[in-house]
Each structure stands twice: as structure tokens, then as C-alpha cells.
Design a protein around this motif. Sequence first.
Motif, mmCIF file in Angstrom:
data_model
loop_
_atom_site.group_PDB
_atom_site.id
_atom_site.type_symbol
_atom_site.label_atom_id
_atom_site.label_comp_id
_atom_site.label_asym_id
_atom_site.label_seq_id
_atom_site.Cartn_x
_atom_site.Cartn_y
_atom_site.Cartn_z
ATOM 1 N N UNK A 163 3.066 -24.347 -50.705
ATOM 2 C CA UNK A 163 3.839 -25.585 -50.751
ATOM 3 C C UNK A 163 4.856 -25.505 -51.876
ATOM 4 N N UNK A 164 6.144 -25.411 -51.574
ATOM 5 C CA UNK A 164 7.160 -25.445 -52.633
ATOM 6 C C UNK A 164 7.190 -26.822 -53.289
ATOM 7 N N UNK A 165 7.358 -26.842 -54.599
ATOM 8 C CA UNK A 165 7.408 -28.104 -55.322
ATOM 9 C C UNK A 165 8.827 -28.531 -55.689
ATOM 10 N N UNK A 166 9.787 -27.782 -55.207
ATOM 11 C CA UNK A 166 11.185 -28.150 -55.366
ATOM 12 C C UNK A 166 11.859 -27.990 -54.012
ATOM 13 N N UNK A 167 12.997 -28.626 -53.795
ATOM 14 C CA UNK A 167 13.708 -28.419 -52.522
ATOM 15 C C UNK A 167 14.144 -26.958 -52.401
ATOM 16 N N UNK A 168 13.844 -26.342 -51.273
ATOM 17 C CA UNK A 168 14.221 -24.942 -51.050
ATOM 18 C C UNK A 168 14.747 -24.768 -49.633
ATOM 19 N N UNK A 169 15.491 -23.701 -49.466
ATOM 20 C CA UNK A 169 15.849 -23.210 -48.152
ATOM 21 C C UNK A 169 15.083 -21.913 -47.936
ATOM 22 N N UNK A 170 14.483 -21.767 -46.780
ATOM 23 C CA UNK A 170 13.770 -20.542 -46.454
ATOM 24 C C UNK A 170 14.699 -19.621 -45.680
ATOM 25 N N UNK A 171 14.818 -18.388 -46.150
ATOM 26 C CA UNK A 171 15.610 -17.374 -45.468
ATOM 27 C C UNK A 171 14.628 -16.360 -44.895
ATOM 28 N N UNK A 172 14.593 -16.256 -43.577
ATOM 29 C CA UNK A 172 13.535 -15.495 -42.922
ATOM 30 C C UNK A 172 14.078 -14.597 -41.828
ATOM 31 N N UNK A 173 13.349 -13.519 -41.614
ATOM 32 C CA UNK A 173 13.586 -12.663 -40.455
ATOM 33 C C UNK A 173 12.601 -13.122 -39.383
ATOM 34 N N UNK A 174 13.115 -13.695 -38.329
ATOM 35 C CA UNK A 174 12.248 -14.305 -37.319
ATOM 36 C C UNK A 174 11.540 -13.250 -36.474
ATOM 37 N N UNK A 175 10.448 -13.681 -35.874
ATOM 38 C CA UNK A 175 9.674 -12.824 -34.974
ATOM 39 C C UNK A 175 9.119 -13.696 -33.860
ATOM 40 N N UNK A 176 9.464 -13.367 -32.640
ATOM 41 C CA UNK A 176 8.999 -14.161 -31.497
ATOM 42 C C UNK A 176 7.526 -13.918 -31.214
ATOM 43 N N UNK A 177 7.009 -12.747 -31.624
ATOM 44 C CA UNK A 177 5.613 -12.390 -31.365
ATOM 45 C C UNK A 177 5.188 -11.364 -32.400
ATOM 46 N N UNK A 178 3.888 -11.086 -32.453
ATOM 47 C CA UNK A 178 3.397 -10.079 -33.390
ATOM 48 C C UNK A 178 3.918 -8.686 -33.035
ATOM 49 N N UNK A 179 4.147 -8.440 -31.773
ATOM 50 C CA UNK A 179 4.741 -7.164 -31.384
ATOM 51 C C UNK A 179 6.243 -7.256 -31.609
ATOM 52 N N UNK A 180 6.704 -6.677 -32.704
ATOM 53 C CA UNK A 180 8.120 -6.767 -33.045
ATOM 54 C C UNK A 180 8.480 -5.580 -33.923
#
Length: 657
Positions: free
Chosen positions: A148-165
Amino acid sequence: MGTKTFSLLAACLMSCICAWASPIVITSPSAQTKVVVDVSNEAVNYSLYHHGNKFLEQKHLTLILDHETLGDHPRVVSTSTTLKKYELHPVIALKQRVVSGSYRNTIIHFKNHYALEFRVMDDAVAYRFILQKKGKTVDVLQEPVCLTPNIPVKAVMQTAAAFRCNYEDAYTTLDPAQWPASQMATTPLLLSADDGSNLQMLIGETGVRDYPRMFFKGDGQGNILSAFPHVPVKWTKAEDGGQKITEEAPYIARTDGNRPLPWRFCIMGTPADLITQHVTAVLAQPSEIADTRWIKPGKAAWDWWCQWDIYGPDIDFQAGRNTATYKYFIDFASKNGLEYYFIDDGWAEDRQAPYKARKEVDMKELVDYAAQKKVGLVLWVPWFALENHPDLFRLYASWGIKGVKVDWMDRSDQWMVNYYERMVKEAAKYHLIVDFHGAFTPSGLEYRYPNLLSYEGVRGLEYHEGCTPANTLWLPFIRNAVGAMDFTPGAMHCQQPEVYYSKEPNYAALGTRAYNMAMLVVFESGVQMMADSPTSYYHDADCMRFLASVPVTWDETRVLEAQPGKVIVLARRKGDKWFIGAMNGNNEHERRINLNLGFLGSGSYRMTSFADGANAFRHAEDYTRRIQRVDHATTLPITMVRNGGFCAIIENTGNDE
């Protein structure tokens, strides 16, 4: 009161004290970072502080086994804290030749034979579960993580539609509270402060062994949760020759009950801190290869991206998968001092069982020729071929091959994590280097077996128009921050996005010429595969001379400018030479910076630089080359167009003018 009654009362009181003791406070050596571990009667929670501010917390640290949940109603048995100083000498020094520092390490032992270990550094915090159930095998059903972030943040992520990626999706930026429950992300994950503080938090893992890789997902309320692939127990043969999983176990890992589990870490600081940190090295186990002198990092010629696009008056043969073409690439590598030539898919008669080269390829002649030219040959092999035919390592070594590029794994469950270790360990027996493609991100194996020079797990140059500067400018702060990254840089055919067009065999890359050249300095990898063709490099000999001069290991790294997703400027030193690499993102306007060379020592230097030309904003291959005298008092104004760059080599000339 009898002795027995008194003893029972004392035991009860001690149990209560252990359950309700004051929070355990662990501070970093210079007190920049602090972890407060709260062990209540119900659960273990911790909070993370940096420069006195609480930024992150994790509640209910638990590990769910088949017969119990560790961390549920915990009872502390003992704690121990040590202050440790370290000096590391990485076999493959991607950032710095010598890594030194200190950390505070605390181990909290609990009833029921387990512990939690926290390692607190000035720039990072890491923790892991330690199983202490000797002589037992345990099934891990789940390892819940709730951040749980305790400050406002933006998450920058590499998405994955499934575990097989294949860990090659583009980055997505969102508010954790808006994170769709159906969307997963790979590790590492960047949390960028949205409060103007410029704080960055890189969340990841390392030391992953006999265990699956962790993924992240949101809960729609701003919390970040873990997710893990389960162990496959049944599969059929897939169309590509690999495995199609048809049944999974109810657990994510079946493993030794007396072992540490993977480290979970959070790196904190400015964008520049993400570039220079060495957290995964500090958390790593030592090399299991006693004599590493045979392990040679370097650059490589490569034939797949350019599709054997060679032509000119010196070529009187049809280019393709044949001996003459491969010898031409070997010649190119030799002339430019490249250590390797990677022969990609298509060299073998049968990729399912690649014991023999196709009839157009004389492998013995190639190996002998490459040896004469002092170029090591590396062969592309699909993962299932090595799994089904492990004797291939011995065979390739007997041929004189120097390594393997293993491809198409595209999974990160416990079985596949173990596969990586088995393969790199077997390769080490025969002094073969390894480059994993179709791979997950680095997870610590590269320290235990430093013959593992690089991983893919990145949206690299092979994505052509999908490899945008807007995405690529995140890589130094996220993907490359946790380990070697085989991006395959060095394109000579360069275009701006609005005019992009390329088709086999005339592939092109986005970004200017100077931008694509700067990648060799900015990106870190134990092997840098030069993506373009010898013809392209010969045509621009000045550019190739610079690229050939850039090392892949470094004595020192300095960050001169860093804005995640926007711009990066690095200075790296090898011996007495400095290299500058600068990359600008997809801005509407050009970017101007003042390059201060105060990091140079005394004396006079010659700088050879490559900058965006006046029309590079439109014609991306436009560049200017300049040679000038500089010293430590020099400040250079640099202009980078949108998707532009700058690179340079600075050589000491003593006191000569």
C-alpha cells in the motif's frame, strides 16, 4: 504458588510479550531509511520510511503452506541484528568495477520453525521468508503480498495478459486505484511519486530459485497484490515443439522445507539513484563458478534482425543461411574487434534436435575460420531442444562453439525457473556462455552463474515500429535497473515515427542515428548484439568505429540527467576513457542540456561526438560528427531533437593541445 504453576505463568507471560512486543525498528547505516516491523497477536506488518517519511506499508506478511500459514498469529522466539560492510567485485561489471557499502540485517525467528529476514540499505529495503523445517518438503500454496503506497503514486508497469508471457509488453502508466483486477504486471514495477517529490520506488525480486516468478495485480482500491503461476503437472507438445500445459498443481512450489525464499525488494530514491544502485548484487549469492576467467563479455555481430541484408562489390554469393554468409559476418566481427557472432535460427537441419547443421552450412569450416579470426561463435537453440537433448552442450563444446542463445521459454513457473538453472549450470561445465531470449527478467541466477551474460525480457529492437522511444526511455529506470538487458541495439537505418516504414530485409528503427548509437553506452548487458548488417555499418564507418570502441563492462557510471520515460544522460568510464550516452524521448520539441564535464581529471582531452543534425527531427539519419578539445572545466550545450540523442568518446591526451 508451586514451582510448576509459576513456570506455567511465566511461560504464558513470555508468550504474550513475544506476541505484543514493541515494534522492531531497523535503520539503514546512515539512517536514511527505516523499517518498522510490527508483530501483533494476529499478523506481521511493516512500514517503510525514507528520509523520515512513510512511503509504503505491507500488511499481513504470510506464507500459506499446505498444512499451516506462516505469519498467522505469529510468536517471536528471538531477533538478531548485524551491521555488515561489503566490497564486491562483480564478474560482469555492468555499472561499476568495485561495489562497496553497508547494510543492517535483522532476522526475526518465529515459533513453528520459520523466520523473516530484513536487509535495510540507505537506498533499499529487502525481506524474505526463511523456512527452517529440516528434513521436510513443503508445498507453498501462495505467498500473499499486499503493498500500500502512502503517498500518491503512478504505477509504471509491463503488462501481462497471462502467466505465459515473454516479458515484452509495452509499459503502461496508471493510478493504482484504477488498476483493473484482470490486468497483471511483471516484475519489476515502478512507483513514481505523484506529489512533486520526484521519489521513485522500484519494486522487484531476486534470489529466485526453485520457486516461481512473482507477478503483480491491483485490487481496485490502490493496493498492489502478488500473483504466482502454479506448478505444471501435465502438458502436451505445443506446435512450436515446446509444452502446452494442460493441468496445474494446487501449489505454486513444492520445495525444500529448510531454505530461504526469494528476496522482495523496494529501491528508493531519485531517478539517478535507480541507475547507480547495486541492490541485486548486494542480495546475490556468490558465484558457484570458481574460475571465471574463461567468461568473456563483449559485443556480437548478429544476423536475424537485418535478415542477412548484405550486398556490395565484395559479395559474389547469395546471402542467406550458408557458409559464405556466415563467414562474411565473422569477417565483419573480426575487423571491428567484436568478440562474438551469434548465428540465429535456421543454421540447424532440425531445430527439434539440432545435432547437425543444414547442408548449406559447413560448421567445422566456420568454427575453424572463426577461431583464426578470434571470433567466438554462439548458436541459437530453442529451449526444448536442450531439455530433450542435454548432450548438445558437450557436442557444441567439442565443435568449438563458445555459447548458446536459448529461446522461446515464455514461462516463469517453478519448473521453468529450475530449467534456467539446470541449463546455465550445464553450460558452465563446458565453458559455454548463455543468453536467454523469450525470457523473464533477471532474478539472481546471473550472479551464481556469471556465464549467463544476458536476458531478453524487454521490448527491444525486434519490435520495429512497436519499439518506441516513449517506451524505451523507461528501460534504464525499470528493466535495466535490475540486470543485464539484451535489447539488440545499434540500428543504422533510422526513422521518425510519423514516416516509419520498413520491410524485410530493409528493417529500420525509430529514433535518430545519434539516439540509436547512444544505446550502446546507456544500456547494460554482458553481451551487446549489434542488430544491423555489416553492409550498413561499412557504409557509415565513422559510426561503426565509435560503436566498436564502446565497452560492455564499466569501471564507473555517473548520471548527468535522468527523467524516467523522458531523458537520460550517462557518463561511463573504462580505464582512462569516458563515454557519454544521451537519449531523448518522444517530445514535441527539442531538448537542450548543458553537458558539464567536471568529472574529468586534470589534463587535456579529445572528444569525438555524434549529435543530431539540423534536420534529424525529420530525417532521423541526419547527424553531425565533431572532434574537439575539452577539459574538466568544459560545459557543452547539447541539443537533442525529439526521439534524438548524443554520444561521445573522451580520450586523455595529457597536456597536449
